[in-house]
Write a protein that holds these residues in place. Structure first.
Motif, PDB file in Angstrom:
ATOM      1  N   ASP A  32       0.829  -1.199   0.000  1.00  0.00           N
ATOM      2  CA  ASP A  32       0.000   0.000   0.000  1.00  0.00           C
ATOM      3  C   ASP A  32       0.863   1.248   0.000  1.00  0.00           C
ATOM      4  OD1 ASP A  32      -2.373  -1.294  -0.135  1.00  0.00           O
ATOM      5  OD2 ASP A  32      -2.682  -1.373   2.033  1.00  0.00           O
ATOM      6  N   ARG A  33       0.306   2.318  -0.510  1.00  0.00           N
ATOM      7  CA  ARG A  33       1.022   3.584  -0.647  1.00  0.00           C
ATOM      8  C   ARG A  33       0.437   4.615   0.307  1.00  0.00           C
ATOM      9  NH1 ARG A  33       5.347   2.166  -4.143  1.00  0.00           N
ATOM     10  NH2 ARG A  33       4.532   0.322  -5.225  1.00  0.00           N
ATOM     11  N   ASN A  35       0.296   8.979   1.065  1.00  0.00           N
ATOM     12  CA  ASN A  35       0.521  10.339   0.563  1.00  0.00           C
ATOM     13  C   ASN A  35       0.092  11.363   1.596  1.00  0.00           C
ATOM     14  OD1 ASN A  35       1.192   9.751  -2.358  1.00  0.00           O
ATOM     15  ND2 ASN A  35      -0.841   8.825  -2.271  1.00  0.00           N
ATOM     16  N   TYR A  37      -1.977  14.579   2.409  1.00  0.00           N
ATOM     17  CA  TYR A  37      -3.169  15.214   1.858  1.00  0.00           C
ATOM     18  C   TYR A  37      -3.020  16.711   2.072  1.00  0.00           C
ATOM     19  CZ  TYR A  37      -7.980  16.606   1.099  1.00  0.00           C
ATOM     20  OH  TYR A  37      -9.104  17.228   0.618  1.00  0.00           O
ATOM     21  N   THR A  70      -4.193   6.995   2.284  1.00  0.00           N
ATOM     22  CA  THR A  70      -3.607   5.769   1.763  1.00  0.00           C
ATOM     23  C   THR A  70      -4.167   5.459   0.377  1.00  0.00           C
ATOM     24  OG1 THR A  70      -5.299   4.243   2.593  1.00  0.00           O
ATOM     25  CG2 THR A  70      -3.556   4.894   4.119  1.00  0.00           C
ATOM     26  N   SER A  71      -3.470   4.601  -0.356  1.00  0.00           N
ATOM     27  CA  SER A  71      -4.021   4.013  -1.580  1.00  0.00           C
ATOM     28  C   SER A  71      -3.806   2.515  -1.484  1.00  0.00           C
ATOM     29  CB  SER A  71      -3.334   4.584  -2.823  1.00  0.00           C
ATOM     30  OG  SER A  71      -1.949   4.312  -2.818  1.00  0.00           O
ATOM     31  N   GLY A  72      -4.791   1.758  -1.948  1.00  0.00           N
ATOM     32  CA  GLY A  72      -4.759   0.316  -1.766  1.00  0.00           C
ATOM     33  C   GLY A  72      -5.975  -0.108  -0.959  1.00  0.00           C
ATOM     34  N   ASN A 118      -8.737   4.979   5.476  1.00  0.00           N
ATOM     35  CA  ASN A 118      -7.778   5.338   4.424  1.00  0.00           C
ATOM     36  C   ASN A 118      -7.367   6.804   4.523  1.00  0.00           C
ATOM     37  OD1 ASN A 118     -10.119   6.577   3.574  1.00  0.00           O
ATOM     38  ND2 ASN A 118      -9.837   6.067   1.420  1.00  0.00           N
ATOM     39  N   ARG A 119      -7.776   7.458   5.591  1.00  0.00           N
ATOM     40  CA  ARG A 119      -7.407   8.861   5.809  1.00  0.00           C
ATOM     41  C   ARG A 119      -7.186   9.055   7.294  1.00  0.00           C
ATOM     42  NH1 ARG A 119     -10.080  13.154   2.757  1.00  0.00           N
ATOM     43  NH2 ARG A 119      -9.253  15.143   3.467  1.00  0.00           N
ATOM     44  N   GLY A 153       3.924   7.071  -1.979  1.00  0.00           N
ATOM     45  CA  GLY A 153       3.023   7.041  -3.117  1.00  0.00           C
ATOM     46  C   GLY A 153       3.397   8.035  -4.193  1.00  0.00           C
ATOM     47  N   ASP A 154       2.473   8.934  -4.516  1.00  0.00           N
ATOM     48  CA  ASP A 154       2.673   9.933  -5.556  1.00  0.00           C
ATOM     49  C   ASP A 154       3.881  10.806  -5.218  1.00  0.00           C
ATOM     50  OD1 ASP A 154       2.576  11.963  -7.386  1.00  0.00           O
ATOM     51  OD2 ASP A 154       0.484  12.494  -7.036  1.00  0.00           O
TER      52      ASP A 154
END
Length: 271
Positions: A32-33, A35, A37, A70-72, A118-119, A153-154
């Motif tokens: 998982d990534r 980032n 915000y 998060t991403s994933g 995810n946040r 991530g990004d």
């Protein structure tokens, strides 16, 4: 027609089965990534400038909040977040002096993405122990550090910058809109005056104050900005009257190099 459909299904079935066998099942653990915000998605790595000047003299720490996403897949267990400090050109913040370390035992349960989330909003604890904060700004630049739960991530959402001081600094949102609508041209003496008179009615004139008034130039409440212009103008007139009674001149900024006296403090529009 039915026979044709059945024939085609039988024809492509082996290929579909082969493709299914080739697909790897995604494993969330370690893939998982993460980032940062940013409040303003159009200005990545938004700088946060913080000063202790709004706090009581005896308060030696404060909390700044920032968010990550998060991403994933979501997980049914909490996942630890890791950060690392990046070098800067000068006046780098010092861990333990200007901020509490990210790996401090007291913070171990804080830097975590909760289960099924995810946040997350996490704190940065800033410290006022260093006397140099009265004269300098110290910069803390951090990035997301890979750990057992997350990879960065990004690339454009991996850095966050904080500037920490105990000096009076111009709020980020004291921009041309704030100048025109209610505040006029920035000056440190003027800003200190605004902080002091607004504090008497329980209002903190910080960056949030400016943002709430003129942060969105397309939806400014002109009745409210006119109120604050009037409030500060009236307070300034009372201050200058009290100064005159003491035999002092009106409130001014400190003189610039080459000037015999500084500019008068006023809330006139700059143009």
């Amino acid at each position: 027609m039915k026979n044709i459909i059945l024939y085609l299904s039988l024809l492509f079935l082996p290929a579909l089965i082969a493709c299914e066998d080739d697909i790897d099942v995604y494993n969330a653990v370690g893939n998982d990534r993460l980032n940062f915000y940013y409040e303003n998605q159009y200005e990545p790595d938004t700088l946060v400038t913080y000063t202790f000047v709004y706090l009581p003299e005896e308060q030696m720490r404060d909390t700044l909040w920032f968010e990550l996403a998060t991403s994933g897949f979501l997980t049914d267990y909490p996942r630890t977040i890791s950060f690392e400090q990046m070098p800067v050109d000068s006046n780098a913040a010092v861990v333990g002096t200007h901020y509490v370390a990210f790996d401090d035992p007291a913070m171990q349960d804080v830097y975590v993405v909760p289960a099924n989330a995810n946040r997350v909003r996490v704190p940065l604890i800033v410290l006022k122990d260093d006397p140099e904060l009265e004269e300098k700004e110290f910069t803390l630049r951090i990035r997301i550090k890979e750990n057992e739960y997350f990879k960065p991530g990004d690339p454009e959402n991996q850095v966050r910058t904080f500037r920490i001081t105990n000096m009076l600094v111009q709020p980020t949102h004291w921009d041309m809109y704030a100048e025109v609508y209610f505040a006029g041209t920035y000056g440190p003496v003027k800003y200190r005056f605004m902080i002091d008179v607004a504090a008497e009615i329980g209002v903190t004139v910080d960056d949030d104050f400016f943002f709430n008034l003129t942060g969105d130039p397309y939806s400014v409440d002109m009745g409210l900005t006119d109120y604050w212009r009037g409030f500060f103008t009236t307070a300034l007139e009372e201050e200058n009257a009290a100064r005159a009674a003491r035999g002092e001149g009106p409130l001014r900024e400190a003189p610039e190099p080459g000037e015999s006296e500084g500019a008068l403090v006023s809330f006139d529009r700059p143009f």
